[in-house]
Design an enzyme around this catalytic site. Sequence first.
Site, short mmCIF file in Angstrom:
data_model
loop_
_atom_site.label_atom_id
_atom_site.label_comp_id
_atom_site.label_asym_id
_atom_site.label_seq_id
_atom_site.Cartn_x
_atom_site.Cartn_y
_atom_site.Cartn_z
N TRP A 250 0.83 -1.21 0.00
CA TRP A 250 0.00 0.00 0.00
C TRP A 250 0.85 1.24 0.00
O TRP A 250 0.55 2.22 -0.69
CB TRP A 250 -0.97 -0.04 1.18
CG TRP A 250 -1.86 -1.24 1.11
CD1 TRP A 250 -1.82 -2.34 1.90
CD2 TRP A 250 -2.88 -1.50 0.12
NE1 TRP A 250 -2.74 -3.26 1.49
CE2 TRP A 250 -3.41 -2.78 0.40
CE3 TRP A 250 -3.38 -0.78 -0.96
CZ2 TRP A 250 -4.43 -3.35 -0.36
CZ3 TRP A 250 -4.41 -1.35 -1.73
CH2 TRP A 250 -4.91 -2.61 -1.43
N ASP B 12 -1.90 6.67 6.16
CA ASP B 12 -2.92 5.69 5.78
C ASP B 12 -3.13 4.78 6.99
O ASP B 12 -2.27 3.97 7.32
CB ASP B 12 -2.43 4.90 4.57
CG ASP B 12 -3.41 3.81 4.15
OD1 ASP B 12 -4.45 3.64 4.82
OD2 ASP B 12 -3.13 3.13 3.14
N LYS C 269 -12.48 -2.04 7.91
CA LYS C 269 -11.80 -2.87 8.91
C LYS C 269 -12.47 -2.57 10.26
O LYS C 269 -13.41 -3.25 10.62
CB LYS C 269 -10.30 -2.56 8.98
CG LYS C 269 -9.66 -2.29 7.64
CD LYS C 269 -9.31 -3.51 6.81
CE LYS C 269 -8.54 -3.10 5.56
NZ LYS C 269 -8.12 -4.19 4.71
#
Lengths: 355, 355
Positions: free
Chosen positions: B101, B168, B192
Amino acid sequence: MKKHNFSSGPAILPQSVFEEASNACVDFAGMGLSILEISHRSPEYVAVYEEAISLIIELLQIPDDYEVLFLTGGASSQFFMSAMNLLEKNETAGYVDTGSWSAKAIKEAQNFGHINMLASSKEKNYTYIPKGYTIPSNLKYLHLTSNNTIFGTQYKEWPDTSVPIVCDMSSDIFSQELDIQRFGLIYAGAQKNLGPAGVTLVIIRKDILGKVERVIPTMLDYKTHIAKKSAFNTPPVFPIYVCMLTLRWLKAQGGIGVIKTKNAAKAKLLYDEIDRNSCFQGTTDKGDRSTMNATFVSTNADYDQAFLDLCNSTNISGVKGHRSVGGFRASMYNAMDIGSVEALVAVMKEFEDKL
Amino acid sequence: MKKHNFSSGPAILPQSVFEEASNACVDFAGMGLSILEISHRSPEYVAVYEEAISLIIELLQIPDDYEVLFLTGGASSQFFMSAMNLLEKNETAGYVDTGSWSAKAIKEAQNFGHINMLASSKEKNYTYIPKGYTIPSNLKYLHLTSNNTIFGTQYKEWPDTSVPIVCDMSSDIFSQELDIQRFGLIYAGAQKNLGPAGVTLVIIRKDILGKVERVIPTMLDYKTHIAKKSAFNTPPVFPIYVCMLTLRWLKAQGGIGVIKTKNAAKAKLLYDEIDRNSCFQGTTDKGDRSTMNATFVSTNADYDQAFLDLCNSTNISGVKGHRSVGGFRASMYNAMDIGSVEALVAVMKEFEDKL
């Protein structure tokens, strides 16, 4: 008690869809898991996605040279994404201005190339669809807004041109058959005829892509999402699932031909009453009236609140007009039964009778 | 029968949230309407949005000079939006590469300014969090990925710098307290600890905005969404509603301090078993182990399928590892009860005993 939902969007969906979606929130497809907690790489979600895409292709009869995508960001993101992906800095696209959404599309596209505004109905507060304007054949594309949710107008025929049409169909897609080959790109926020808020449908002819020089962020490049089947990043699983359920319902209804006939009957019922009833009048040219969103005003400003109060007391929801037009707006999307329109018409008659 | 859901995301949410969401799909807030068909301008939706924002501010103790937004497009869109909004073409941002990511964030940011990659753990397949690198004080911002879902690593302390951190936090936000003032921008896909797929949380310090010259499309400008309270266009109503329910649940649990303690207990239980059990071993440096995603492999390739089969037969779902690491990954987000981790540990013991 269930209300008659005339909201302009997010809007009514079939009751059976609400019930199935409700069940899936607790246990989806016998997985022992909620649809809200499953992986977007699970076979069960992939099956949902593939069924949704197949149903769209079948219902709209989409040819093989097109791709169907589920993205996010709404039509508001397509306003700039379409120009960013299709229009080179020195090229020209034609736009027709038929309301607030067209105007926003023009504003965003101007950052990416030349915009030729071919026609506008702004001078009459967008009460009609412009016709008879010239469409230069060298335009990269022609951008239209098929149905103007706020102003209650809708294209009844497409302009005669060989230029590929880019069309915002947020508020009338799946309400009528389309000759897809007329279009280079169709986009639609889901939250009218397709599903709940949170997902955007894109139908694109593949050969119009890959022809601009600029750097496009990966997430803004249609080619990314084509290559990854709308799952380059985590897609909005539940909104796509509800779209799939709604598409299944539409197919079970008999498809778009059947729903178009039903939509026409609902619209005729309401517009006939607007024209007959001395308390109300329509706001648009009759030939351009939307089958999805009927806009009308009262013939006496004193009636406005009284009519809204009567609606509220009779389980009729969402008929307050947009501030740009005033008065009332009754949205009659695919999932609305004619019984709800009959209920509204009865209240309009009752209102007139009581005066 | 309800499964133990160790999926990395979309992921487990509280069972009570699934049940409330299920009810709202049929009748929301006594409106006589489904949450899937109500206007995003309705007082009932606005109340949901405002409660969600208030809960985030309260739970994370966010100061007044920050704004909290619900956007769409996932962290994948924040990779480019953050750089597009914050980084001038001739300015430099620092990035630390701790996994897939981070690498994607770097790729997207490179289109908007200079990127100084300060450190990377790629050469050891991202099995640790780099430390001790120099952070130039003239960087526009420092970009980090707080928790690496795929590789199972997590920052235990933030680098010591006066440069604003852009982070992030998709896979560990709300799992531990944060000193928000260290951050200029925090973003997180919801799927999540916060809610279902289809919405993205952004927390931004207002004074870092409005300082770049480039033209930013309206939908990509954080200032648009601040001015319109995340409703410039139709927001993803249902995903935001489910986030609000999850935040209510988190507050009722006792807030982030309590959940952090529970997360630590769950992680200790599983990592202790990984370290004890002769059939398994962890894949990351012990000091950098994620409390959210435990990655581990078997000590014999023959065990891999056998262990997955045993999990499947005992209602343990989602423990197959990502292809970048192989083996197994058990994600233990906020909503997972320690009972599910106990069940997994019991299966790991059973597997060892049977050999």
